[in-house]
Design a protein around this motif. Structure first.
Motif, short mmCIF file in Angstrom:
data_model
loop_
_atom_site.label_atom_id
_atom_site.label_comp_id
_atom_site.label_asym_id
_atom_site.label_seq_id
_atom_site.Cartn_x
_atom_site.Cartn_y
_atom_site.Cartn_z
N GLN A 139 0.83 -1.21 0.00
CA GLN A 139 0.00 0.00 0.00
C GLN A 139 0.86 1.26 0.00
OE1 GLN A 139 -2.49 -0.55 3.47
NE2 GLN A 139 -4.13 -1.52 2.27
N ALA A 140 1.96 1.22 0.76
CA ALA A 140 2.86 2.38 0.81
C ALA A 140 3.52 2.61 -0.55
CB ALA A 140 3.92 2.15 1.88
N GLU A 141 3.93 1.52 -1.20
CA GLU A 141 4.56 1.65 -2.52
C GLU A 141 3.55 2.15 -3.55
OE1 GLU A 141 7.71 1.49 -3.02
OE2 GLU A 141 8.05 0.91 -0.94
N TYR A 142 2.32 1.72 -3.42
CA TYR A 142 1.25 2.20 -4.31
C TYR A 142 1.09 3.71 -4.19
CZ TYR A 142 -3.49 3.13 -5.98
OH TYR A 142 -4.58 3.66 -6.62
N LYS A 165 3.31 5.84 -3.15
CA LYS A 165 4.51 6.53 -3.65
C LYS A 165 4.44 6.76 -5.15
CE LYS A 165 7.71 4.74 -0.16
NZ LYS A 165 8.87 3.84 0.08
N ILE A 166 3.71 5.88 -5.84
CA ILE A 166 3.60 6.01 -7.30
C ILE A 166 2.38 6.83 -7.69
CG2 ILE A 166 3.24 4.74 -9.46
CD1 ILE A 166 4.75 2.40 -8.23
N PHE A 167 1.22 6.46 -7.21
CA PHE A 167 -0.03 7.00 -7.74
C PHE A 167 -0.53 8.25 -7.02
CE2 PHE A 167 -0.03 2.60 -9.21
CZ PHE A 167 -0.22 2.81 -10.56
N PHE A 168 0.11 8.65 -5.92
CA PHE A 168 -0.28 9.89 -5.27
C PHE A 168 0.56 11.06 -5.77
CE2 PHE A 168 -2.79 8.71 -1.24
CZ PHE A 168 -3.44 7.69 -1.91
N ILE A 169 1.44 10.76 -6.73
CA ILE A 169 2.29 11.81 -7.31
C ILE A 169 1.79 12.15 -8.71
CG2 ILE A 169 4.63 12.38 -8.05
CD1 ILE A 169 5.67 10.47 -5.90
N ARG A 170 1.54 13.41 -8.95
CA ARG A 170 0.96 13.84 -10.23
C ARG A 170 1.87 13.47 -11.40
NH1 ARG A 170 0.74 18.48 -13.51
NH2 ARG A 170 -1.30 18.82 -14.45
N PHE A 171 3.18 13.63 -11.23
CA PHE A 171 4.11 13.32 -12.30
C PHE A 171 3.96 11.87 -12.75
CE2 PHE A 171 8.16 11.25 -13.39
CZ PHE A 171 8.47 11.92 -14.56
N SER A 172 3.83 10.94 -11.79
CA SER A 172 3.73 9.52 -12.13
C SER A 172 2.50 9.25 -12.98
CB SER A 172 3.66 8.69 -10.85
OG SER A 172 4.83 8.84 -10.08
N LYS A 173 1.37 9.82 -12.58
CA LYS A 173 0.13 9.59 -13.34
C LYS A 173 0.23 10.18 -14.74
CE LYS A 173 -2.31 11.28 -9.87
NZ LYS A 173 -3.43 11.72 -9.01
N MET A 174 0.80 11.38 -14.84
CA MET A 174 0.95 12.02 -16.14
C MET A 174 1.92 11.24 -17.02
SD MET A 174 -1.18 14.45 -16.12
CE MET A 174 -0.70 15.22 -17.66
N TYR A 175 3.00 10.75 -16.43
CA TYR A 175 4.00 10.01 -17.19
C TYR A 175 3.40 8.72 -17.75
CZ TYR A 175 8.46 7.79 -18.39
OH TYR A 175 9.49 7.18 -19.07
N ILE A 222 4.44 -4.41 -6.54
CA ILE A 222 3.68 -3.26 -7.03
C ILE A 222 4.04 -2.93 -8.47
CG2 ILE A 222 5.23 -1.38 -6.32
CD1 ILE A 222 1.39 -1.46 -5.96
N PHE A 223 5.31 -3.09 -8.84
CA PHE A 223 5.70 -2.84 -10.23
C PHE A 223 5.25 -3.98 -11.14
CE2 PHE A 223 8.44 0.44 -8.46
CZ PHE A 223 8.26 1.45 -9.40
N PHE A 224 5.13 -5.17 -10.60
CA PHE A 224 4.57 -6.29 -11.37
C PHE A 224 3.11 -5.99 -11.71
CE2 PHE A 224 2.30 -10.48 -11.12
CZ PHE A 224 2.74 -10.97 -12.34
#
Length: 256
Positions: A6-9, A11-21, A108-110
């Motif tokens: 959940q923490a790794e999730y 770190k990725i999806f709560f950041i705007r850059f990640s979603k835009m990328y 999480i990356f899988f």
């Protein structure tokens, strides 16, 4: 483990850059595949209507190659950020078990790579149907075993290289190392193909890209890349297992 995932999730999806990328990755890869498919008269010197349905789908699926490369970059940047910003100290204070931390990121990356891969394959398949319809050609049927095999092979590529990059980034502790390692492994079969047949016969069958080509059915019967399905899957798993073990051992020994 659930809390780590959940923490790794977050770190990725709560950041705007990640979603835009990730949205950019899907969009630009679809656009590139579409351009390849509709410009075969320029790239291959053959009108699209002279191609088979499989050739049109194959040309369009080239966008997945770009998606794989962009996913490699995203994975390496996301993981290495903790090393470069030294937030890894905080993470290890919360999760002192380094094996669990590695496994949490791996899982999480899988899941992320599966999602991106399925979306890319599905959207590319639909765009291929639109191209075929626009040119009054027969539609691509998933009942066709050749197309089924090809799509399955395409699905594996982003997943494999994303996971390989997770291990490589932990091993080198930098985005550059993670990206370079995965890109080299991706590209090295092209270099091997320039050597004499005796060398190709030894090296090509053990390369992951050759295994993916075999599983997708894009290798000829005479190709050195051709291996049985079980062998191809085993090669991919071995690459991931060996790189992951080396990465975890390195991560456990390293004092930051």
């Amino acid at each position: 483990m659930r809390n780590i995932i959940q923490a790794e999730y977050k770190k990725i999806f709560f950041i705007r850059f990640s979603k835009m990328y990730l949205l950019f990755t899907i969009g630009i890869s679809l656009a590139l595949g579409f351009i390849f498919a509709v410009t075969t008269n320029v790239t291959q010197g053959t009108a699209i209507t002279d191609l088979s349905v499989m050739e049109v789908v194959s040309a369009n699926m080239l966008g997945v190659d770009l998606a794989s490369i962009l996913l490699i970059v995203f994975t390496a940047l996301t993981i290495s950020k903790e090393f470069t910003a030294e937030t890894i100290y905080t993470t290890l204070a919360v999760v002192p078990n380094r094996k669990q931390l590695f496994l949490g990121k791996y899982i999480i990356f899988f899941l992320l790579s599966i999602t991106v891969s399925i979306l890319m394959a599905a959207l590319t398949y639909l765009s291929s149907q639109l191209i075929l319809m626009a040119n009054n050609m027969p539609l691509a049927s998933l009942a066709d075993t050749d197309i089924q095999q090809f799509v399955l092979g395409v699905l594996l590529m982003p997943i494999f290289y994303c996971l390989l990059t997770v291990a490589a980034t932990f091993l080198f502790k930098s985005s550059g190392g993670g990206i370079a390692f995965s890109i080299i492994i991706l590209a090295i079969p092209a270099l091997i193909s320039m050597f004499p047949g005796a060398i190709q016969q030894v090296l090509l069958p053990v390369m992951p890209q050759s295994a993916i080509h075999s599983l997708s059915g894009t290798t000829g019967a005479e190709s050195f890349e051709t291996t049985a399905a079980f062998t191809s899957v085993s090669i991919l798993i071995l690459w991931l297992v060996i790189t992951s073990i080396i990465a975890v051992l390195s991560f456990q020994k390293k004092d930051f």
